[in-house]
Design a protein around this motif. Structure first.
Motif, mmCIF file in Angstrom:
data_model
loop_
_atom_site.group_PDB
_atom_site.id
_atom_site.type_symbol
_atom_site.label_atom_id
_atom_site.label_comp_id
_atom_site.label_asym_id
_atom_site.label_seq_id
_atom_site.Cartn_x
_atom_site.Cartn_y
_atom_site.Cartn_z
ATOM 1 N N LEU A 102 65.267 53.252 89.412
ATOM 2 C CA LEU A 102 64.621 52.134 88.718
ATOM 3 C C LEU A 102 63.679 52.670 87.645
ATOM 4 N N THR A 103 63.670 52.014 86.510
ATOM 5 C CA THR A 103 62.742 52.380 85.448
ATOM 6 C C THR A 103 61.406 51.682 85.693
ATOM 7 N N ASP A 104 60.357 52.169 85.032
ATOM 8 C CA ASP A 104 59.051 51.511 85.151
ATOM 9 C C ASP A 104 59.118 50.081 84.648
ATOM 10 N N THR A 105 59.891 49.826 83.612
ATOM 11 C CA THR A 105 60.050 48.470 83.090
ATOM 12 C C THR A 105 60.707 47.568 84.129
ATOM 13 N N GLU A 106 61.738 48.072 84.796
ATOM 14 C CA GLU A 106 62.404 47.276 85.828
ATOM 15 C C GLU A 106 61.467 47.015 87.004
ATOM 16 N N ILE A 107 60.727 48.035 87.401
ATOM 17 C CA ILE A 107 59.796 47.874 88.515
ATOM 18 C C ILE A 107 58.772 46.792 88.193
ATOM 19 N N GLU A 108 58.209 46.821 87.003
ATOM 20 C CA GLU A 108 57.262 45.765 86.619
ATOM 21 C C GLU A 108 57.934 44.400 86.591
ATOM 22 N N ARG A 109 59.193 44.364 86.152
ATOM 23 C CA ARG A 109 59.915 43.092 86.053
ATOM 24 C C ARG A 109 60.225 42.494 87.424
ATOM 25 N N VAL A 110 60.273 43.326 88.464
ATOM 26 C CA VAL A 110 60.497 42.817 89.824
ATOM 27 C C VAL A 110 59.471 41.732 90.149
ATOM 28 N N ALA A 111 58.231 41.944 89.726
ATOM 29 C CA ALA A 111 57.167 40.977 90.005
ATOM 30 C C ALA A 111 57.460 39.615 89.380
ATOM 31 N N ALA A 112 58.135 39.592 88.244
ATOM 32 C CA ALA A 112 58.447 38.329 87.572
ATOM 33 C C ALA A 112 59.638 37.611 88.207
ATOM 34 N N GLY A 113 60.428 38.323 88.997
ATOM 35 C CA GLY A 113 61.485 37.689 89.762
ATOM 36 C C GLY A 113 62.854 37.678 89.119
ATOM 37 N N PRO A 114 63.798 37.016 89.782
ATOM 38 C CA PRO A 114 65.197 37.066 89.366
ATOM 39 C C PRO A 114 65.499 36.359 88.050
ATOM 40 N N ASP A 115 64.656 35.454 87.642
ATOM 41 C CA ASP A 115 64.925 34.710 86.409
ATOM 42 C C ASP A 115 64.270 35.334 85.180
ATOM 43 N N ALA A 116 63.610 36.461 85.362
ATOM 44 C CA ALA A 116 62.977 37.149 84.229
ATOM 45 C C ALA A 116 64.051 37.672 83.280
ATOM 46 N N GLU A 117 63.728 37.648 82.003
ATOM 47 C CA GLU A 117 64.642 38.202 81.003
ATOM 48 C C GLU A 117 64.822 39.690 81.217
ATOM 49 N N GLY A 118 66.070 40.162 81.040
ATOM 50 C CA GLY A 118 66.332 41.584 81.091
ATOM 51 C C GLY A 118 67.169 42.040 82.271
ATOM 52 N N TRP A 119 67.250 41.221 83.341
ATOM 53 C CA TRP A 119 68.079 41.613 84.479
ATOM 54 C C TRP A 119 69.548 41.394 84.161
ATOM 55 N N ASP A 120 70.397 42.299 84.636
ATOM 56 C CA ASP A 120 71.816 41.972 84.586
ATOM 57 C C ASP A 120 72.088 40.980 85.719
ATOM 58 N N ARG A 121 73.250 40.365 85.676
ATOM 59 C CA ARG A 121 73.553 39.275 86.612
ATOM 60 C C ARG A 121 73.411 39.718 88.069
ATOM 61 N N PHE A 122 73.940 40.890 88.405
ATOM 62 C CA PHE A 122 73.924 41.303 89.805
ATOM 63 C C PHE A 122 72.517 41.647 90.280
ATOM 64 N N ASP A 123 71.741 42.352 89.471
ATOM 65 C CA ASP A 123 70.352 42.635 89.848
ATOM 66 C C ASP A 123 69.591 41.342 90.109
ATOM 67 N N ALA A 124 69.815 40.349 89.265
ATOM 68 C CA ALA A 124 69.153 39.055 89.457
ATOM 69 C C ALA A 124 69.549 38.434 90.797
ATOM 70 N N GLU A 125 70.814 38.576 91.179
ATOM 71 C CA GLU A 125 71.268 38.008 92.458
ATOM 72 C C GLU A 125 70.669 38.759 93.644
ATOM 73 N N VAL A 126 70.511 40.054 93.513
ATOM 74 C CA VAL A 126 69.868 40.837 94.571
ATOM 75 C C VAL A 126 68.432 40.344 94.767
ATOM 76 N N LEU A 127 67.709 40.191 93.673
ATOM 77 C CA LEU A 127 66.334 39.685 93.757
ATOM 78 C C LEU A 127 66.297 38.255 94.288
ATOM 79 N N ARG A 128 67.258 37.454 93.871
ATOM 80 C CA ARG A 128 67.319 36.062 94.337
ATOM 81 C C ARG A 128 67.526 36.015 95.856
ATOM 82 N N ALA A 129 68.338 36.931 96.380
ATOM 83 C CA ALA A 129 68.534 36.988 97.830
ATOM 84 C C ALA A 129 67.203 37.231 98.537
ATOM 85 N N ALA A 130 66.396 38.145 98.013
ATOM 86 C CA ALA A 130 65.075 38.401 98.614
ATOM 87 C C ALA A 130 64.207 37.151 98.559
#
Length: 194
Positions: A102-130
């Motif tokens: 994970l990049t530092d940008t991605e790690i920070e974006r985790v806090a914004a959640g699955p609907d944050a701009e920048g996630w690919d579709r599958f990463d967003a679904e992984v976060l959505r599951a959580a």
């Protein structure tokens, strides 16, 4: 999205043991952790309950070396730590997440959640599951179908197990007041992070 976060203990309710304070059984269990360098506070606190520690350590270790790709597992862990308001869990898994790719940008974006701009579709679904597991204790059909496009049955079993396990860990860290290690970073701050 930020979870409701009540106050956390300002000091440890149960402090980590120093190596010289451990009995032989605790010392033996800590040797199984396999850490190089200073003792990590989570282990030095939880080893105060040796019987539970001895059973918990292999389970947590299995999830860290399970069937899910490490990067996606860390998305689940970081999102769970964020949703539970567990600064300690977040800080430790920022380090693990970087190692997992994970990049530092991605790690920070985790806090914004699955609907944050920048996630690919599958990463967003992984976060959505959580998020769904945290909010409703169940992954929705739509999110399950998206995960099943890539994951086999063993991986699908692991998704709620990882999120559930890190809820348990976050609840424990928060309630015991396990302190961050010296120099560990807490949660990101800024307009998108609450």
């Amino acid at each position: 999205m930020t979870a409701h976060r009540g106050p956390r203990p300002a000091t440890p309710r149960i402090p980590p043991l120093e190596p010289g304070e451990m009995d032989d059984r605790q010392t033996e269990l800590m040797a199984q952790v396999g850490l190089d360098g200073p003792t990590v506070n989570i282990f030095a606190t939880l080893v105060r309950h040796p019987g539970l520690f001895a059973r918990w350590l292999p389970f947590g270790g299995k999830l860290l070396a399970g069937k899910l790709p490490a990067r996606e597992r860390e998305l689940l862990v970081l999102r769970t730590g964020w949703l539970c308001g567990s600064t300690y869990e977040w800080a430790q898994h920022v380090i693990v997440g970087r190692t997992a790719g994970l990049t530092d940008t991605e790690i920070e974006r985790v806090a914004a959640g699955p609907d944050a701009e920048g996630w690919d579709r599958f990463d967003a679904e992984v976060l959505r599951a959580a998020d769904e597991l945290h909010d409703d204790s169940c992954i929705t059909d739509a999110t399950w179908a998206a995960l099943a496009e890539r994951y086999d049955e063993a991986q699908l079993v692991e998704v709620p197990m990882v999120v559930g396990h890190y809820h348990l860990v976050s609840f424990t860290l928060n309630s015991l007041g396990v302190p961050l290690e010296e120099g560990a970073a807490g949660f990101p701050t800024g307009p998108d992070h609450g």
